[in-house]
Design a protein around this motif. Structure first.
Motif, PDB file in Angstrom:
ATOM      1  N   LYS A  40      50.688  47.731  36.598  1.00 56.92           N
ATOM      2  CA  LYS A  40      49.489  47.958  35.799  1.00 56.92           C
ATOM      3  C   LYS A  40      49.821  48.137  34.326  1.00 56.92           C
ATOM      4  O   LYS A  40      49.164  48.885  33.611  1.00 56.92           O
ATOM      5  N   GLY A  41      50.869  47.460  33.880  1.00 58.70           N
ATOM      6  CA  GLY A  41      51.188  47.494  32.461  1.00 58.70           C
ATOM      7  C   GLY A  41      51.797  48.805  32.022  1.00 58.70           C
ATOM      8  O   GLY A  41      52.563  49.431  32.752  1.00 58.70           O
ATOM      9  N   TRP A  47      56.232  47.336  39.673  1.00 64.18           N
ATOM     10  CA  TRP A  47      55.964  46.871  41.037  1.00 64.18           C
ATOM     11  C   TRP A  47      56.084  48.010  42.048  1.00 64.18           C
ATOM     12  O   TRP A  47      57.091  48.174  42.720  1.00 64.18           O
ATOM     13  N   SER A  48      55.051  48.793  42.116  1.00 71.32           N
ATOM     14  CA  SER A  48      54.978  49.944  43.014  1.00 71.32           C
ATOM     15  C   SER A  48      53.680  49.884  43.808  1.00 71.32           C
ATOM     16  O   SER A  48      52.647  49.453  43.288  1.00 71.32           O
ATOM     17  N   THR A  55      44.952  54.812  38.502  1.00 74.51           N
ATOM     18  CA  THR A  55      45.943  55.488  37.674  1.00 74.51           C
ATOM     19  C   THR A  55      45.244  56.591  36.878  1.00 74.51           C
ATOM     20  O   THR A  55      44.017  56.674  36.834  1.00 74.51           O
ATOM     21  N   ILE A  56      46.034  57.455  36.259  1.00 75.50           N
ATOM     22  CA  ILE A  56      45.473  58.686  35.705  1.00 75.50           C
ATOM     23  C   ILE A  56      44.426  58.421  34.633  1.00 75.50           C
ATOM     24  O   ILE A  56      43.380  59.093  34.598  1.00 75.50           O
ATOM     25  N   GLN A  96      53.993  57.796  37.311  1.00 75.90           N
ATOM     26  CA  GLN A  96      52.909  57.232  38.106  1.00 75.90           C
ATOM     27  C   GLN A  96      53.399  56.168  39.094  1.00 75.90           C
ATOM     28  O   GLN A  96      52.891  56.095  40.222  1.00 75.90           O
ATOM     29  N   PRO A  97      54.375  55.332  38.744  1.00 75.05           N
ATOM     30  CA  PRO A  97      54.907  54.398  39.754  1.00 75.05           C
ATOM     31  C   PRO A  97      55.582  55.096  40.930  1.00 75.05           C
ATOM     32  O   PRO A  97      55.800  54.481  41.980  1.00 75.05           O
ATOM     33  N   LEU A  98      55.899  56.387  40.776  1.00 77.35           N
ATOM     34  CA  LEU A  98      56.524  57.174  41.842  1.00 77.35           C
ATOM     35  C   LEU A  98      55.498  58.000  42.615  1.00 77.35           C
ATOM     36  O   LEU A  98      55.854  58.723  43.545  1.00 77.35           O
TER      37      LEU A  98
END
Length: 316
Positions: A40-41, A47-48, A55-56, A96-98
């Motif tokens: 999501k940039g 790539w998660s 997202t937040i 956020q990817p985690l």
């Protein structure tokens, strides 16, 4: 100093990105071995599976941050102009990817952000009973311990995290870090020389938030869950945990982060202050405190602590 220059440049770039991305960004999607992964940039990159969720910035924006921390820039506050939404969302982008604020459905994600910030608000507040706006409106009043009574140097760690002469390891940050070994461990994880330069945490709000989110996402000790895991539902209690009355939810996040300093102490003021900030933030974010769960999930008053601190220690 090179790190400081890089972090300043990165923060400025992210501020521009945030300014342009208040609208929800459509993620890039690919399938890998039958699993959907997204990118999501700037906010959720790499790539998660978590980047496929809200997202937040989709559900927590500048005006909400301002509502939660309404008094942080008043003349009597001690970190005027330091903390802001851009710093928080820039720091959060690393995690956020985690799964930080992205693990589940929108409601669950909002609750995690409120939970994390509830800890932050409680630990950085200068509010009191008759303070203007109420005692819970004063989170992020501090970015460091005022008038520390000692330098928090533990010589037990002189071979792994030796204290730098003339440096004090008093509390700094959004979830304040104390002691040389905590600065050293956190600095190693983030690849920042906090052992020699703990003042970085009072100089840069993005780094101060990043260290706090790293602590939220990372187990304090091996074979223990992280605060994120116990809140987001990733942790399955063992038989010993059940006997110790440790259950998934907000109460156990306090156990993970503070151990016996807060938990297993009965109905303590320190525990209730953290819970009150969480409930207050749920209300302000439009979630509502009724979504927080029952009392036995919210508190840790009867939980056996994950960790027992030396009487002289202060938690990271």
């Amino acid at each position: 100093m090179e790190y400081s220059k890089w972090l300043l440049f990165y923060t400025m770039a992210m501020m521009l990105a945030v300014g342009k991305c208040q609208e929800s960004v459509k993620p890039l999607v690919k399938m890998v071995k039958g699993k959907k992964l997204c990118d999501k940039g700037w906010e959720c990159k790499g790539w998660s599976k978590y980047c496929c969720n809200h997202t937040i910035s989709d559900y927590f924006q500048t005006y909400q941050f301002e509502n939660l921390f309404a008094k942080r820039n008043t003349p009597v506050a001690h970190a005027i102009g330091f903390w802001d939404y851009h710093s928080f969302i820039t720091a959060a982008a690393h995690y956020q990817p985690l799964g930080f604020g992205t693990t589940g459905e929108k409601l669950q994600n909002m609750k995690e952000v409120a939970a994390f910030l509830g800890h932050v608000g409680s630990k950085t507040s200068c509010g009191y009973g008759v303070a203007t706006g109420g005692p819970l409106a004063w989170g992020l009043c501090y970015n460091k311990e005022m008038s520390p009574s000692k330098v928090y140097c533990d010589d037990y760690y002189k071979y792994t995290y030796p204290c730098t002469p003339g440096v004090s390891y008093h509390g700094r940050g959004a979830l304040p870090i104390y002691w040389n070994y905590n600065y050293g461990e956190t600095g190693d994880a983030l690849k920042v020389d906090l052992l020699n330069h703990p003042e970085y945490l009072e100089d840069n709000a993005t780094l101060a938030f990043q260290t706090a989110i790293w602590r939220w996402m990372t187990p304090v000790k091996k074979h223990q869950p992280s605060a994120h895991d116990v809140f987001a539902g990733n942790w399955k209690p063992t038989k010993n945990d059940t006997l110790a009355k440790r259950v998934p939810g907000f109460g156990t996040t306090m156990n993970v982060l503070y151990g016996d300093q807060v938990c297993g102490q009965g109905d303590s003021d320190s525990m209730n202050n953290i819970i009150s900030h969480y409930l207050y933030y749920l209300d302000l974010m439009g979630v509502g405190r009724e979504e927080a769960g029952p009392h036995d999930v919210l508190n840790c008053e009867e939980q056996e602590p994950f960790s027992v601190s030396p009487s002289s220690a202060t938690s990271s």
